[in-house]
Design an enzyme around this catalytic site. Sequence first.
Site, PDB file in Angstrom:
ATOM      1  N   SER A  39       0.793  -1.233   0.000  1.00  0.00           N
ATOM      2  CA  SER A  39       0.000   0.000   0.000  1.00  0.00           C
ATOM      3  C   SER A  39       0.823   1.280   0.000  1.00  0.00           C
ATOM      4  O   SER A  39       0.294   2.337  -0.318  1.00  0.00           O
ATOM      5  CB  SER A  39      -0.959   0.021   1.189  1.00  0.00           C
ATOM      6  OG  SER A  39      -0.265   0.209   2.401  1.00  0.00           O
ATOM      7  N   LYS A  80       0.606   4.641   6.777  1.00  0.00           N
ATOM      8  CA  LYS A  80       0.038   5.474   5.708  1.00  0.00           C
ATOM      9  C   LYS A  80       0.631   6.876   5.806  1.00  0.00           C
ATOM     10  O   LYS A  80       1.354   7.209   6.728  1.00  0.00           O
ATOM     11  CB  LYS A  80      -1.493   5.568   5.827  1.00  0.00           C
ATOM     12  CG  LYS A  80      -2.215   4.237   5.874  1.00  0.00           C
ATOM     13  CD  LYS A  80      -2.112   3.463   4.592  1.00  0.00           C
ATOM     14  CE  LYS A  80      -2.791   2.103   4.768  1.00  0.00           C
ATOM     15  NZ  LYS A  80      -2.463   1.176   3.735  1.00  0.00           N
TER      16      LYS A  80
END
Length: 186
Positions: A39, A80
């Site tokens: 990701s 993230k």
Amino acid sequence: MAKRNSEWFDWVKALLIAFALAFIVRTFFFTPIIVDGPSMLPTLHDRDQMIVNKFKYQINDPERFDIVVFHASDQKDFIKRVIGLPGEHVAYEDNVLYINGEAVEEPFYTEEQDDVLPYPGPTNDFTLEDLPGNYEVIPEGHVLVLGDNRNNSTDSRVLGVISMEQIVGTTSLIYWPFDRMQMVGK
């Protein structure tokens, strides 16, 4: 015999102090984490090992584009990038990030990275109102996070905004594998 017992006691005492210091440092200041999944490609690779700074956000607020580690669930931490800050409206349109209606350049995100991503392509359009919570602006004590590999990331588009209580810390140092050792971030 007394000297031998004294040496033994000194060794035990030194080991206990070392373990206590390691526990304090790991619990309150720094801890390792292993990147799990694609990701954050191309910035972070699957299985990169990093150091999480748990102390920074005790004295500073997150900044846009910081890479953070947060508790996504009781069993799983995610890595993230902070995109939106409290009080801001976030939107994505035609692969451009807008904060409060102003286009914002993402220096880490280039079209060349589409060549290395397993799921290349533009970021799907969205606004903050489309995300879980249906907020008009990001509430105080929360941030909006996205993975760099936008087409293969479970982030605020699925999870909603992330509270500061969920954030473990920030990370910018890859220490393993050695050939990828570097500082990453903004």
